[in-house]
Write an enzyme that holds these catalytic residues in place. Structure first.
Site, PDB file in Angstrom:
ATOM      1  N   ASP A  18       5.192  -6.916   8.105  1.00 36.88           N
ATOM      2  CA  ASP A  18       4.477  -5.732   7.652  1.00 36.88           C
ATOM      3  C   ASP A  18       3.755  -6.085   6.345  1.00 36.88           C
ATOM      4  OD1 ASP A  18       3.863  -2.864   7.382  1.00 36.88           O
ATOM      5  OD2 ASP A  18       5.354  -2.910   5.777  1.00 36.88           O
ATOM      6  N   ASP A  20       2.167  -3.344   3.584  1.00 38.19           N
ATOM      7  CA  ASP A  20       2.449  -2.439   2.474  1.00 38.19           C
ATOM      8  C   ASP A  20       3.956  -2.257   2.292  1.00 38.19           C
ATOM      9  OD1 ASP A  20      -0.241  -1.609   1.610  1.00 38.19           O
ATOM     10  OD2 ASP A  20      -0.384  -0.781   3.624  1.00 38.19           O
ATOM     11  N   LYS A 145       3.241   2.833  14.587  1.00 40.57           N
ATOM     12  CA  LYS A 145       4.676   2.753  14.324  1.00 40.57           C
ATOM     13  C   LYS A 145       5.174   4.190  14.107  1.00 40.57           C
ATOM     14  CE  LYS A 145       4.067  -1.610  11.730  1.00 40.57           C
ATOM     15  NZ  LYS A 145       4.170  -2.228  10.387  1.00 40.57           N
TER      16      LYS A 145
END
Length: 226
Positions: A18, A20, A145
């Site tokens: 991922d 952020d 997500k």
């Protein structure tokens, strides 16, 4: 919690990362932009900020404004993405991110982010981080997500079975997506520990990478709080 013993070791054949909260600390921008968005829509930022992490913006908007047409969420999100890409003040790397990316340079790995290509590029550049060659961004998927689509697409593109992938995530939506994909998840940062990842580290400084002769990646983790 599973995987919280000192010096925990995990192995994998691919790493799915991922952005952020995992590689890049963009909380200052996220809170700034989404607080302004909340006020524009008559919402309390204190109710909005806890649910914005990890998902595509339109999915967050759909939860917060359930009576608004989906097309409006998507249009609003495109504008918000452009606003976020133009604001990189306060964007910095997660401690250890540069070293970690260098260590996995020759390991099958991918960036799997809810940001679009422009925003991902802007934030990785602002943080001074190398962008992985394989990038699964918002444009790559039809679902946000916590749906596992992005992680499954990355695994397929790398030619690695989901069970042999290790996900690095910071948010509830991301951890859930990784588990739904049949993958183990390393939670990174203060948010992640609440979501029962396989293991939890404070930052990427707590991760050591070793590539074995058969291409397997061995990671030694110092769990958060130790």
């Amino acid at each position: 919690m599973p995987g919280t013993s000192p010096g925990l070791r995990l192995t994998a054949r691919a790493l799915l990362l991922d952005m952020d909260g995992t590689l890049v600390d963009s909380d200052a921008v996220v809170e700034r932009v989404w607080s302004e968005w909340a006020v524009r829509h008559g919402l309390d930022p204190r109710d909005v900020l806890p649910v914005v992490h990890g998902r595509q913006g339109w999915a967050t908007m759909a939860e917060l404004l359930p009576d608004r047409p989906l097309a409006e969420h998507h249009a609003d999100n495109r504008a918000l993405l452009a606003e976020e890409a133009a604001d990189t003040v306060g964007v910095v790397p997660i401690p250890g991110a540069a070293r970690f990316l260098d260590a996995v340079r020759h390991v099958p790995h991918a960036l799997v982010t809810s940001a679009d290509t422009a925003l991902a590029g802007a934030r990785m550049a602002a943080a001074g981080l190398r962008v992985p060659e394989l990038r699964i961004t918002a444009e790559s998927v039809g679902l946000s997500k916590p749906d596992p689509e992005g992680f499954l697409k990355a695994a397929a593109a790398l030619g690695v079975a989901p069970a042999d992938c290790l996900v690095f995530e910071d948010s509830a939506a991301g951890v859930e997506a990784g588990r739904a994909a049949g993958m183990r998840v390393v939670g990174v940062g203060p948010r992640a520990g609440a979501f029962a990842p396989t293991a939890h580290v404070a930052t990427l400084e707590a991760v050591r990478v070793r590539v074995l002769a058969d291409g397997v990646v061995r990671l030694c983790l110092t769990p958060a709080g130790e």
